[in-house]
Write an enzyme that holds these catalytic residues in place. Structure first.
Site, PDB file in Angstrom:
ATOM      1  N   HIS A  84       1.491   4.316  -3.034  1.00  0.00           N
ATOM      2  CA  HIS A  84       1.406   5.778  -2.961  1.00  0.00           C
ATOM      3  C   HIS A  84       2.555   6.422  -3.744  1.00  0.00           C
ATOM      4  O   HIS A  84       2.367   7.425  -4.435  1.00  0.00           O
ATOM      5  CB  HIS A  84       1.470   6.247  -1.503  1.00  0.00           C
ATOM      6  CG  HIS A  84       0.161   6.187  -0.780  1.00  0.00           C
ATOM      7  ND1 HIS A  84      -1.002   6.732  -1.284  1.00  0.00           N
ATOM      8  CD2 HIS A  84      -0.173   5.661   0.435  1.00  0.00           C
ATOM      9  CE1 HIS A  84      -1.993   6.548  -0.429  1.00  0.00           C
ATOM     10  NE2 HIS A  84      -1.521   5.900   0.623  1.00  0.00           N
TER      11      HIS A  84
ATOM     12  N   HIS B 198       0.834  -1.200   0.000  1.00  0.00           N
ATOM     13  CA  HIS B 198       0.000   0.000   0.000  1.00  0.00           C
ATOM     14  C   HIS B 198       0.873   1.257   0.000  1.00  0.00           C
ATOM     15  O   HIS B 198       0.616   2.202  -0.754  1.00  0.00           O
ATOM     16  CB  HIS B 198      -0.908  -0.018   1.231  1.00  0.00           C
ATOM     17  CG  HIS B 198      -1.709   1.220   1.420  1.00  0.00           C
ATOM     18  ND1 HIS B 198      -3.061   1.310   1.106  1.00  0.00           N
ATOM     19  CD2 HIS B 198      -1.371   2.451   1.907  1.00  0.00           C
ATOM     20  CE1 HIS B 198      -3.497   2.528   1.389  1.00  0.00           C
ATOM     21  NE2 HIS B 198      -2.488   3.243   1.880  1.00  0.00           N
ATOM     22  N   GLU B 199       1.899   1.268   0.846  1.00  0.00           N
ATOM     23  CA  GLU B 199       2.766   2.445   0.929  1.00  0.00           C
ATOM     24  C   GLU B 199       3.562   2.641  -0.357  1.00  0.00           C
ATOM     25  O   GLU B 199       3.720   3.768  -0.850  1.00  0.00           O
ATOM     26  CB  GLU B 199       3.709   2.312   2.123  1.00  0.00           C
ATOM     27  CG  GLU B 199       3.007   2.247   3.471  1.00  0.00           C
ATOM     28  CD  GLU B 199       2.107   3.448   3.744  1.00  0.00           C
ATOM     29  OE1 GLU B 199       2.355   4.526   3.171  1.00  0.00           O
ATOM     30  OE2 GLU B 199       1.155   3.307   4.511  1.00  0.00           O
TER      31      GLU B 199
ATOM     32  N   GLU C 230      -6.485   6.625  -1.511  1.00  0.00           N
ATOM     33  CA  GLU C 230      -6.280   5.566  -0.532  1.00  0.00           C
ATOM     34  C   GLU C 230      -6.809   4.230  -1.049  1.00  0.00           C
ATOM     35  O   GLU C 230      -6.169   3.188  -0.886  1.00  0.00           O
ATOM     36  CB  GLU C 230      -6.958   5.929   0.794  1.00  0.00           C
ATOM     37  CG  GLU C 230      -6.364   7.143   1.489  1.00  0.00           C
ATOM     38  CD  GLU C 230      -4.936   6.945   1.954  1.00  0.00           C
ATOM     39  OE1 GLU C 230      -4.385   5.833   1.770  1.00  0.00           O
ATOM     40  OE2 GLU C 230      -4.356   7.896   2.498  1.00  0.00           O
TER      41      GLU C 230
END
Length: 289
Positions: A143, A139-140, A203
């Site tokens: 980004h 997920h990070e 997100e």
């Protein structure tokens, strides 16, 4: 006067949107307009990352530090391989991947543009295994790959200067002055530019991409469901990991919807790492600051 104002505002729009670049987010295919280039964002990101690490306390747990670096690098390697295979290697060619575990009880993690990822020790008792950690790190990384910080910075700039005559003056002063103001805006936003404030759309996009990235690296994406169920169970409703994100319930439903896509990458991965238990920092319920 009214006609002049309309003309000037039209000039602002043409400068703001004309001088930017249109980029396509990998995996999702979403189009985005960016007013700042990679070098400008990375310069700002690396400066603030160095400032953060000077005040942070690195974890002294050698086993967990090695785990975070190992899982993170597995993900980075898989993502770079995928991007290179699809002609997108230049998107991350300037990234300098780095994975750090710091002494912080909050259940959290964040990634700065350019691949600078920080995990808080408080996250590990909740992830419990490497596959769940891979879901969070994926997920990070998403980004960073999706350039969400550059997109947020561009949107903030548009809001501050795109609907006022001051914005016209700033833009008509020259492109270099405009970029100076843009980077000044990034500096004023500080760490919040990298660690919070992403839109719900961004997100959710990072959730989907991160699930795929974890699968690409050989980690079972199915573990994401149990991980978010644990997060929901230990949540006090007062914020915490991804507190600006969709609710735990919606996130789990979305992940279940995206699992078939992620599993295609998982089944095609040549070597799946073992799912190992982490060394828990504490048995106590941790704060979700």
């Amino acid at each position: 006067m009214k006609n002049i104002r309309i003309i000037l505002l039209a000039l602002v729009s043409s400068v703001l949107f004309g001088c930017g670049t249109t980029s396509t987010v990998p995996i999702t295919g979403r189009k985005q307009n960016l007013l700042v280039n990679d070098q400008e964002v990375l310069t700002l990101s690396y400066q603030q990352y160095q400032q953060y690490m000077q005040s942070a306390k690195p974890s002294t747990n050698a086993s967990n530090v090695a785990m975070v670096k190992r899982v993170g690098q597995n993900l980075a390697n898989a993502v770079v391989k995928y991007l290179n295979a699809h002609g997108l290697g230049n998107e991350v060619s300037q990234y300098q991947w780095e994975f750090n575990l710091v002494q912080e009880r909050s259940v959290n993690a964040f990634c700065m543009p350019g691949g600078k990822i920080v995990v808080y020790e408080g996250l590990l008792p909740v992830t419990r295994d490497e596959s769940s950690l891979a879901v969070v790190l994926g997920h990070e990384i998403a980004h960073a790959v999706a350039k969400h910080s550059a997109e947020r910075l561009s949107n903030e700039y548009k809001k501050q200067y795109g609907v006022s005559l001051l914005g016209v003056g700033a833009q008509m002063a020259g492109a270099s002055d405009g970029m100076t103001q843009l980077l000044g805006l990034g500096a004023s936003l500080g760490s919040s530019l990298w660690t919070s404030g992403f839109s719900r759309k961004q997100e959710s996009e990072a959730d989907r991409m991160g699930l795929v990235f974890a699968a690409m690296a050989g980690y079972d994406p199915q573990t994401a469901v149990a991980f978010w169920q644990r997060m929901a169970a230990q949540s006090s409703g007062s914020g915490g990991l991804f507190s600006d994100h969709p609710s735990d319930e919606k996130r789990i439903k979305d992940i279940q919807k995206w699992l078939p896509e992620a599993k295609k990458y998982y089944s095609s991965s040549t070597s799946a790492p073992k799912t190992t238990k982490t060394l828990h920092i504490s048995s106590k319920k941790l704060s979700r600051k």
